[in-house]
Design an enzyme around this catalytic site. Structure first.
Site, PDB file in Angstrom:
ATOM      1  N   ASN A  10      20.845   5.895 -61.492  1.00 39.83           N
ATOM      2  CA  ASN A  10      20.989   7.021 -62.408  1.00 39.83           C
ATOM      3  C   ASN A  10      21.031   6.477 -63.838  1.00 39.83           C
ATOM      4  O   ASN A  10      22.034   5.906 -64.272  1.00 39.83           O
ATOM      5  CB  ASN A  10      22.269   7.788 -62.057  1.00 39.83           C
ATOM      6  CG  ASN A  10      22.481   9.006 -62.928  1.00 39.83           C
ATOM      7  OD1 ASN A  10      22.155   9.002 -64.114  1.00 39.83           O
ATOM      8  ND2 ASN A  10      23.058  10.028 -62.342  1.00 39.83           N
ATOM      9  N   ALA A  11      19.930   6.655 -64.566  1.00 37.93           N
ATOM     10  CA  ALA A  11      19.807   6.083 -65.912  1.00 37.93           C
ATOM     11  C   ALA A  11      20.861   6.651 -66.867  1.00 37.93           C
ATOM     12  O   ALA A  11      21.404   5.936 -67.707  1.00 37.93           O
ATOM     13  CB  ALA A  11      18.410   6.344 -66.471  1.00 37.93           C
ATOM     14  N   HIS A  12      21.163   7.944 -66.716  1.00 35.85           N
ATOM     15  CA  HIS A  12      22.153   8.579 -67.589  1.00 35.85           C
ATOM     16  C   HIS A  12      23.537   7.964 -67.368  1.00 35.85           C
ATOM     17  O   HIS A  12      24.255   7.648 -68.303  1.00 35.85           O
ATOM     18  CB  HIS A  12      22.188  10.094 -67.344  1.00 35.85           C
ATOM     19  CG  HIS A  12      23.220  10.794 -68.158  1.00 35.85           C
ATOM     20  ND1 HIS A  12      23.129  10.916 -69.527  1.00 35.85           N
ATOM     21  CD2 HIS A  12      24.382  11.378 -67.802  1.00 35.85           C
ATOM     22  CE1 HIS A  12      24.194  11.562 -69.976  1.00 35.85           C
ATOM     23  NE2 HIS A  12      24.968  11.846 -68.947  1.00 35.85           N
ATOM     24  N   LYS A  13      23.878   7.780 -66.102  1.00 34.44           N
ATOM     25  CA  LYS A  13      25.177   7.177 -65.763  1.00 34.44           C
ATOM     26  C   LYS A  13      25.243   5.749 -66.314  1.00 34.44           C
ATOM     27  O   LYS A  13      26.260   5.324 -66.865  1.00 34.44           O
ATOM     28  CB  LYS A  13      25.337   7.165 -64.230  1.00 34.44           C
ATOM     29  CG  LYS A  13      26.786   7.202 -63.757  1.00 34.44           C
ATOM     30  CD  LYS A  13      26.927   6.806 -62.305  1.00 34.44           C
ATOM     31  CE  LYS A  13      26.805   7.926 -61.321  1.00 34.44           C
ATOM     32  NZ  LYS A  13      27.268   7.504 -59.961  1.00 34.44           N
ATOM     33  N   ASP A  69      32.822   4.832 -55.629  1.00 38.79           N
ATOM     34  CA  ASP A  69      32.758   5.933 -54.679  1.00 38.79           C
ATOM     35  C   ASP A  69      33.733   6.974 -55.187  1.00 38.79           C
ATOM     36  O   ASP A  69      34.793   6.637 -55.721  1.00 38.79           O
ATOM     37  CB  ASP A  69      33.110   5.484 -53.259  1.00 38.79           C
ATOM     38  CG  ASP A  69      32.704   6.533 -52.227  1.00 38.79           C
ATOM     39  OD1 ASP A  69      31.685   7.224 -52.437  1.00 38.79           O
ATOM     40  OD2 ASP A  69      33.406   6.686 -51.208  1.00 38.79           O
ATOM     41  N   SER A  70      33.339   8.221 -55.050  1.00 37.59           N
ATOM     42  CA  SER A  70      34.216   9.268 -55.558  1.00 37.59           C
ATOM     43  C   SER A  70      34.024  10.542 -54.778  1.00 37.59           C
ATOM     44  O   SER A  70      33.051  10.685 -54.028  1.00 37.59           O
ATOM     45  CB  SER A  70      33.956   9.506 -57.045  1.00 37.59           C
ATOM     46  OG  SER A  70      32.608   9.800 -57.269  1.00 37.59           O
ATOM     47  N   PHE A 148      27.432  18.958 -61.550  1.00 40.38           N
ATOM     48  CA  PHE A 148      26.819  18.844 -60.226  1.00 40.38           C
ATOM     49  C   PHE A 148      27.940  18.875 -59.195  1.00 40.38           C
ATOM     50  O   PHE A 148      29.116  18.872 -59.529  1.00 40.38           O
ATOM     51  CB  PHE A 148      25.976  17.570 -60.116  1.00 40.38           C
ATOM     52  CG  PHE A 148      26.744  16.313 -60.434  1.00 40.38           C
ATOM     53  CD1 PHE A 148      27.418  15.617 -59.435  1.00 40.38           C
ATOM     54  CD2 PHE A 148      26.801  15.820 -61.731  1.00 40.38           C
ATOM     55  CE1 PHE A 148      28.136  14.468 -59.731  1.00 40.38           C
ATOM     56  CE2 PHE A 148      27.515  14.672 -62.036  1.00 40.38           C
ATOM     57  CZ  PHE A 148      28.180  13.996 -61.027  1.00 40.38           C
ATOM     58  N   GLY A 149      27.561  18.893 -57.931  1.00 38.54           N
ATOM     59  CA  GLY A 149      28.560  18.859 -56.858  1.00 38.54           C
ATOM     60  C   GLY A 149      29.507  20.046 -56.910  1.00 38.54           C
ATOM     61  O   GLY A 149      29.089  21.196 -57.030  1.00 38.54           O
ATOM     62  N   TYR A 150      30.796  19.746 -56.836  1.00 35.28           N
ATOM     63  CA  TYR A 150      31.827  20.791 -56.785  1.00 35.28           C
ATOM     64  C   TYR A 150      32.270  21.250 -58.176  1.00 35.28           C
ATOM     65  O   TYR A 150      33.231  22.007 -58.295  1.00 35.28           O
ATOM     66  CB  TYR A 150      33.039  20.285 -55.994  1.00 35.28           C
ATOM     67  CG  TYR A 150      32.723  19.955 -54.563  1.00 35.28           C
ATOM     68  CD1 TYR A 150      32.712  20.939 -53.577  1.00 35.28           C
ATOM     69  CD2 TYR A 150      32.418  18.652 -54.179  1.00 35.28           C
ATOM     70  CE1 TYR A 150      32.409  20.643 -52.254  1.00 35.28           C
ATOM     71  CE2 TYR A 150      32.109  18.338 -52.861  1.00 35.28           C
ATOM     72  CZ  TYR A 150      32.112  19.336 -51.902  1.00 35.28           C
ATOM     73  OH  TYR A 150      31.807  19.044 -50.601  1.00 35.28           O
TER      74      TYR A 150
END
Length: 194
Positions: A10-13, A69-70, A148-150
């Site tokens: 993920n380039a943004h991350k 990890d998250s 994103f996600g939750y």
């Protein structure tokens, strides 16, 4: 200059983390080291998964590296979905994951939850862990279109907006990942200073 592999494509991350760790450390993505492997994540804790990913990279590619990890832990659901956050419904379809979470929370008045990130850093033969978490509550439906996600369900304590209603900059300033990465960055700066 120290080179570290960040277990992401993920380039943004990567940009975000690079800005936090400073110019003395050059971060590489998985693609830059030629890693296209499906890195195993079979642990039942965030610590175990982050450690498994960083060990895999270190052993296979010989670079110092870090992996994270998250996920989301909901108090009333015994900290589910936890490490299964990305595939809670048995698929990686986030809409199905969100629907399942909301249906399981139906009878619960306790909506307390937290997002957690654990980073495993492997540097010069040692492993270090860094953790970030943010407490909040789960809403009764989706709000917002960002993130994103939750994110559309999660309102951090002290705020009135969900993560999905915040700008990326607002969310990134307080998120669980930002907290863990700041700890990592502070450690790396001290390490560099020697």
């Amino acid at each position: 200059m120290t080179q570290l592999v960040f277990a992401t494509n993920n380039a943004h991350k990567l940009e975000e983390v690079q800005a936090m760790v400073g110019d003395n450390i050059h971060l590489l993505t998985l693609a830059e080291i030629g890693c296209t492997d499906d890195i195993p994540e079979t642990g039942n804790t965030f610590e175990a998964n982050a450690s498994q990913k960083s060990a895999y990279l270190k052993n296979r590619y010989k670079y110092d590296c870090f992996a994270d990890d998250s996920g989301l832990e909901v108090e009333a659901l015994n900290n589910e979905p936890g490490v299964y956050s990305a595939r809670y419904s048995g698929t990686r379809d986030m809409e199905k994951n969100i629907d399942l979470l909301l249906s399981r929370l139906d009878e619960h008045t306790n909506r307390k939850a937290r997002f957690r990130t654990v980073i495993s850093l492997r540097l010069k033969g040692k492993e270090y862990f860094f953790e970030g978490s943010i407490e909040g509550t789960i809403g009764f439906g989706r709000k917002g279109t960002g993130g994103f996600g939750y994110d559309p369900l999660f309102t951090p304590n002290g705020y009135t907006q969900t993560f999905a209603e915040m700008s990326a900059a607002e969310k990134n300033a307080i998120s669980h990942r930002a907290i863990a990465v700041k700890k990592l960055a502070d450690f790396l700066k001290r390490y560099q200073a020697g």
